[in-house]
Every structure is written in structure tokens, then in C-alpha cells.
Design a protein around this motif. Sequence first.
Motif, PDB file in Angstrom:
ATOM      1  N   LEU A 117       0.794  -1.174   0.058  1.00 49.78           N
ATOM      2  CA  LEU A 117       0.014  -0.016   0.083  1.00 49.78           C
ATOM      3  C   LEU A 117       0.806   1.414  -0.092  1.00 49.78           C
ATOM      4  N   MET A 118       0.496   2.186  -0.963  1.00 56.83           N
ATOM      5  CA  MET A 118       1.540   3.368  -1.042  1.00 56.83           C
ATOM      6  C   MET A 118       0.658   4.579  -0.642  1.00 56.83           C
ATOM      7  N   ARG A 119       1.130   5.425   0.251  1.00 58.08           N
ATOM      8  CA  ARG A 119       0.730   6.813   0.373  1.00 58.08           C
ATOM      9  C   ARG A 119       1.475   7.878   0.078  1.00 58.08           C
ATOM     10  N   GLN A 120       0.598   8.791  -0.507  1.00 54.80           N
ATOM     11  CA  GLN A 120       1.230   9.928  -1.133  1.00 54.80           C
ATOM     12  C   GLN A 120       0.783  11.089  -0.573  1.00 54.80           C
ATOM     13  N   GLU A 121       1.734  11.870  -0.017  1.00 54.05           N
ATOM     14  CA  GLU A 121       1.271  13.000   0.732  1.00 54.05           C
ATOM     15  C   GLU A 121       1.152  14.100  -0.147  1.00 54.05           C
ATOM     16  N   ARG A 122      -0.256  14.910   0.010  1.00 53.14           N
ATOM     17  CA  ARG A 122      -0.662  15.756  -1.109  1.00 53.14           C
ATOM     18  C   ARG A 122      -0.599  17.219  -0.390  1.00 53.14           C
ATOM     19  N   SER A 123      -0.914  18.118  -1.415  1.00 52.29           N
ATOM     20  CA  SER A 123      -1.060  19.369  -0.601  1.00 52.29           C
ATOM     21  C   SER A 123      -2.410  19.368   0.227  1.00 52.29           C
ATOM     22  N   GLY A 124      -2.248  20.435   1.372  1.00 49.72           N
ATOM     23  CA  GLY A 124      -3.553  20.527   2.058  1.00 49.72           C
ATOM     24  C   GLY A 124      -3.633  19.313   3.122  1.00 49.72           C
ATOM     25  N   ARG A 125      -2.646  18.667   3.457  1.00 51.78           N
ATOM     26  CA  ARG A 125      -2.696  17.393   4.139  1.00 51.78           C
ATOM     27  C   ARG A 125      -3.412  16.353   3.669  1.00 51.78           C
ATOM     28  N   SER A 126      -3.817  16.287   2.418  1.00 50.99           N
ATOM     29  CA  SER A 126      -4.631  15.166   1.775  1.00 50.99           C
ATOM     30  C   SER A 126      -3.625  14.066   1.495  1.00 50.99           C
ATOM     31  N   ILE A 127      -4.222  12.795   1.528  1.00 52.36           N
ATOM     32  CA  ILE A 127      -3.342  11.584   1.314  1.00 52.36           C
ATOM     33  C   ILE A 127      -3.947  11.011   0.062  1.00 52.36           C
ATOM     34  N   GLY A 128      -3.003  10.383  -1.058  1.00 54.30           N
ATOM     35  CA  GLY A 128      -3.384   9.858  -2.160  1.00 54.30           C
ATOM     36  C   GLY A 128      -2.742   8.201  -1.619  1.00 54.30           C
ATOM     37  N   TYR A 129      -3.767   7.203  -2.000  1.00 58.29           N
ATOM     38  CA  TYR A 129      -3.443   5.947  -1.912  1.00 58.29           C
ATOM     39  C   TYR A 129      -3.352   5.067  -3.097  1.00 58.29           C
ATOM     40  N   THR A 130      -2.586   4.272  -3.211  1.00 61.22           N
ATOM     41  CA  THR A 130      -2.600   3.237  -4.245  1.00 61.22           C
ATOM     42  C   THR A 130      -1.874   1.974  -3.935  1.00 61.22           C
ATOM     43  N   ILE A 131      -1.934   0.881  -4.606  1.00 61.75           N
ATOM     44  CA  ILE A 131      -1.410  -0.292  -4.568  1.00 61.75           C
ATOM     45  C   ILE A 131      -0.054  -0.810  -5.358  1.00 61.75           C
ATOM     46  N   VAL A 132       0.857  -1.444  -5.273  1.00 60.64           N
ATOM     47  CA  VAL A 132       1.680  -1.928  -6.145  1.00 60.64           C
ATOM     48  C   VAL A 132       1.872  -3.464  -5.831  1.00 60.64           C
ATOM     49  N   PRO A 133       1.833  -4.054  -6.783  1.00 62.27           N
ATOM     50  CA  PRO A 133       2.392  -5.711  -6.502  1.00 62.27           C
ATOM     51  C   PRO A 133       3.754  -5.680  -6.146  1.00 62.27           C
ATOM     52  N   TYR A 134       3.941  -6.497  -4.947  1.00 59.75           N
ATOM     53  CA  TYR A 134       5.401  -6.699  -4.766  1.00 59.75           C
ATOM     54  C   TYR A 134       6.110  -7.491  -5.741  1.00 59.75           C
ATOM     55  N   SER A 135       5.488  -8.145  -6.550  1.00 60.63           N
ATOM     56  CA  SER A 135       6.023  -9.216  -7.635  1.00 60.63           C
ATOM     57  C   SER A 135       6.578  -8.135  -8.662  1.00 60.63           C
ATOM     58  N   THR A 136       5.672  -6.926  -8.973  1.00 56.86           N
ATOM     59  CA  THR A 136       6.201  -6.213 -10.035  1.00 56.86           C
ATOM     60  C   THR A 136       7.541  -5.378  -9.941  1.00 56.86           C
ATOM     61  N   ASP A 137       8.303  -5.676  -8.633  1.00 60.75           N
ATOM     62  CA  ASP A 137       9.434  -5.110  -8.357  1.00 60.75           C
ATOM     63  C   ASP A 137      10.317  -5.605  -9.397  1.00 60.75           C
ATOM     64  N   LYS A 138      10.249  -6.937  -9.675  1.00 57.57           N
ATOM     65  CA  LYS A 138      11.060  -7.510 -10.695  1.00 57.57           C
ATOM     66  C   LYS A 138      10.708  -7.578 -12.124  1.00 57.57           C
ATOM     67  N   PRO A 139      11.473  -7.496 -13.120  1.00 55.73           N
ATOM     68  CA  PRO A 139      11.137  -7.358 -14.540  1.00 55.73           C
ATOM     69  C   PRO A 139      10.390  -8.614 -15.028  1.00 55.73           C
ATOM     70  N   GLU A 140       9.489  -8.420 -15.837  1.00 56.89           N
ATOM     71  CA  GLU A 140       8.472  -9.292 -16.564  1.00 56.89           C
ATOM     72  C   GLU A 140       9.248 -10.500 -16.532  1.00 56.89           C
ATOM     73  N   GLY A 141       8.622 -11.570 -16.435  1.00 58.45           N
ATOM     74  CA  GLY A 141       9.220 -12.918 -16.671  1.00 58.45           C
ATOM     75  C   GLY A 141      10.104 -13.580 -15.513  1.00 58.45           C
ATOM     76  N   GLU A 142      10.492 -12.715 -14.674  1.00 58.30           N
ATOM     77  CA  GLU A 142      11.309 -13.014 -13.639  1.00 58.30           C
ATOM     78  C   GLU A 142      10.469 -12.896 -12.205  1.00 58.30           C
ATOM     79  N   ARG A 143       9.249 -12.680 -12.504  1.00 58.43           N
ATOM     80  CA  ARG A 143       8.573 -12.418 -11.099  1.00 58.43           C
ATOM     81  C   ARG A 143       8.298 -13.404 -10.209  1.00 58.43           C
ATOM     82  N   TYR A 144       7.843 -14.537 -10.750  1.00 59.68           N
ATOM     83  CA  TYR A 144       7.696 -15.643  -9.671  1.00 59.68           C
ATOM     84  C   TYR A 144       8.541 -16.943  -9.901  1.00 59.68           C
ATOM     85  N   SER A 145       9.759 -16.653 -10.295  1.00 59.66           N
ATOM     86  CA  SER A 145      10.606 -17.967 -10.374  1.00 59.66           C
ATOM     87  C   SER A 145      10.886 -18.382  -9.324  1.00 59.66           C
TER      88      SER A 145
END
Lengths: 145, 328
Positions: A117-145
Motif C-alpha cells: 500500500l503506497m501513501r502519497q502526501e499531497r498539498s493540504g494534508r490530503s493523502i493519495g493511496y495506491t497499491i503496487v504488487p510486490y512481484s512487479t518490483d522484478k522485471p517481466e518474466g522473472e517475477r515468480y520464478s
Amino acid sequence: MMTNHGNRITQGQFSFLPDLTDEQITLQVKYALKNGWAVNVEYTDDPHPRNTYWEMFGMPMFDLKDPAGILMEINECRKTFPNHYIRVTAYDSTRGWETPRMSFIVNRPKNEPGYRLMRQERSGRSIGYTIVPYSTDKPEGERYS
Amino acid sequence: MTDTKINEKRTSSLAGDMSVDLDAEFKKSNIQEVLDKLDRELIGLKPIKTRIREIAALLLVDRLRKQFELLSETPTLHMSFTGNPGTGKTTVAMRMGEILKRLGYVREGHLVTVTRDDLVGQYIGHTAPKTKEVIKKAMGGVLFIDEAYYLYKPENERDYGAESIEILLQVMENNRDDLVVILAGYKDKMDRFFQSNPGMRSRIAHHLDFPDYSPDELLAIAKLMLAQQNYRFSPDGEKAFAEYIPLRMKLPHFANARSIRNALDRARLRQANRLFASRSKNLTKVDLVTLEAEDIRASRVFQEGKLDIDGDEGTDKAEEARRLKEVK
Ligand SMILES: Nc1ncnc2c1ncn2[C@@H]1O[C@H](COP(=O)(O)OP(=O)(O)OP(=O)(O)O)[C@@H](O)[C@H]1O
Ligand SMILES: [Mg+2]
């Protein structure tokens, strides 16, 4: 998604259930064929829910009468990508629909690490949220080997 | 533990001294209906019909054996149909699908007709997906490979046909429950094909040879075809057609029942022209359904001893393909 037991991703049909057996897959495919939908086998190693277009494994299969051919293709795909996500989609080409009518996962990586879960501090103390799969840290084709 | 297992097995299968009713099983399969239809709608072909009966009997007995848990392998049902053009190979193959479905040996019973071009690709890597696509379409039914010998071109050792044969061989062995393959073609060429492809020969259990039709059978076929389209010969018309048949048989490109179908198509054309020319007269239903002697005798086969020009047997394989599509 993040809150699921074992981090299993849940997309499409049946994804809260235990994995479908080949017999159950055959019955689902039979239902699709009975309705005249073209069945495709697709794979990816990017489990982000917004990753809509997966790679196609071979051509879409039109004019099939029997699920055996599709199960053959699913097994080919499992052999080639044993540690990828593989799903089966059924496309309805009737005018007005022109869209997938079914989609379900038939193969998963052995280990699904889930999402950061990623939080992004924005102006006016608002926060944006997003998610990133852990597996996509690695390049395509090497993610689940 | 093992004891209970064995007992379970006993109860699910029949004991050795119990009996099953072959006749009841036969009736239940409705197979008689299909065989009767075959008898009615196909003239002649005695050896073929006998063979189909035998195969049906074999499959039925095989099913009964299963009830006694007498295990034997799923019988191989791949076949080869040999015979001259127009002897009914494609027609019988279509019936085969229905018969095998009734006996529970294929799930859908549809027929997928292909030739070399549908199976073999143009470049490296093209053939396997093409052949597999066809196989997938045929699963649950019958794959009919017409002029199968063109798959194998010994003069070109890098021909992709060999790759297609490899894949077919695999599927014929491993997917016996999923599809039945029927190879068809002319006898001598098929014999040579099997000689150079022993793997193919050994996977085919039933070789059916389709005889040429006699003139009498051809006349009977003509009458059957007309009846199916709501036409009939006048007595003179029939006599004229009976004379036409041996004359046509002597000419080149004779294709048995298919030549008959084509001749009838041309006769219908002439009939329509004749009716049109006399359109001042009121027509009755009888006029509309009757082919007269003059509709037959106007053929060049009578006039000059030559084939009619308007595309005799050359183009009609395309026509047949179209008809097969419609049937589907
Ligand atoms: N015994 C028969 N009785 C009635 N009609 C027949 C018979 N045999 C063939 N026909 C008709 O003749 C035509 C040609 O038959 P078919 O296409 O089955 O021949 P074929 O053996 O497949 O020929 P080819 O080798 O050229 O492909 C069809 O229209 C079929 O309906
Ligand atoms: Mg044919």
C-alpha cells in the motif's frame, strides 16, 4: 486483494473458491461453448487489478464444439508458464454485447506475495493511496520464478 | 481396508453369473434408427453398410463388457475410406459421426472436413498451430481428412506435411476418447501413403473400400435425389436417363453419384427453360415437378458424345464444400 487470506488475488469468477479442478473447468467451458462464445486462454505475471489486457496464449478459439480442445490449450499454457496467472475468458461477439461474458483464473503462481500500500502526501494534508504488487518490483518474466 | 474396497467393487459391477440383455441395450442406443436411415438414404454400398453394422455391434458389446468390468482398451475407431470420386465417402463419414455419438463414443458427433491446405502451413512454425486449430475444432466429433496422401510429399524432404502427420499421430493415440479421425482418398494412392507411413497405418483399425456404383444403382440414386428435391421423371424421362448413365460412364471425369447429381441439376435447368418457353400455357403442379425425356436428351452426351460444357465435374467440389457448410 490485500485483505484476502494468503494474498490470493481475486479477479473474475470463482476466485474466492478453491482452485477449479480440470473437470470443473471443462464444465464451465462447455457452458461458454453452448452459448457460442469464443474461448481464449490468457496469461500474465502482473497481478495489478488494472492490468486488463493479459497476453493471449495462441489464437482465440472460434467454432469449437467440445471443451477438450480448450483444456488441451490450458494445459499447454500451464506447461509453458507454470508460475504465471492464467485465465480463461469467453468472448461474446453478438452485436450489442461484444465483450467478455466469462473470465476465471485457472492457474496461479505458487507464492502470491500480494500488494504494497503506497501513501502519497499531497498539498493540504490530503493523502493519495495506491497499491503496487510486490512481484512487479522484478522485471517481466522473472517475477515468480 | 482392502477388503471393503474389493467388496465395493463387486457391488458396482455385475457378478459373473448375472446376465445383461444385448437386445435391450441395442434398442436403448437407438442405433437401429440410424442404420435404417442409412439403408434408406444410401443406395447400394452393401460392403460398407455391413462393416458399419459390425462396428456398431463391436461398440455395443464393448459397452456391455464394461458393465462386467471386463477391461479392454477403448477400441480404436480411426478409419480410412478409399474409393473413386462420388462413391459416398463424405456422405458416410457424416453418418459415422451420428452413429458414434449414439453409441457414446464421441460427445458431439459433428464432422470437420479438411484437406492438406487446412493442416499444413507455408513457413516454419506455421504448421503446428494450424493443425492444432483443426484438431481442436474436431474434438468431440469426427475429423475427416480428404485426399490424405497429399499430407506426405516424399519428393520434398523438408515438406511441412510431415510435421502435421506427427501431430495427428500423437492425437490419434492420446486423445482417442476425444475424436475419431477418418482418412479418405483414392485406393492406390492411399495404399502408397500407408506404406510410407506405417505409424498412420497402425493407428487405423478399419479400412473401408467404397465400390463404384452399377448403372442400376446410379438410376436408383437419381430417383432418390429427385424425390428429395420434389422432382420426378416422367416414364420417358426415366428411360432417357437410364440410357444417359452408361453413356456418361464412358466419358472422362466420371464421378459416380456426383456426376448424377450434376446431370440432374442441368436437367432441372433445361426443364425450367422449357416451361418458360411455353409460358403462354397455364402450368399444373405436375408440370412443375416432372422432368421429361427432352430435358435429358438435350445433353451433349447424347448429341455429340461429349460432356456438357457448363462446368461438369470440375467445379463441384467447391459446391459440395458449400453444401457441407450449410448442413453444419
Ligand atoms: N449411395 C448413395 N445414395 C444416394 N446418394 C449418394 C450415394 N452415394 C453418394 N451420393 C451422393 O453423391 C454425392 C457425392 O457423394 P460424396 O460427396 O459422399 O462422394 P465422395 O466419395 O466423398 O467423393 P470425393 O472422393 O470426390 O470427395 C453426394 O451428393 C451424395 O449425396
Ligand atoms: Mg468427398
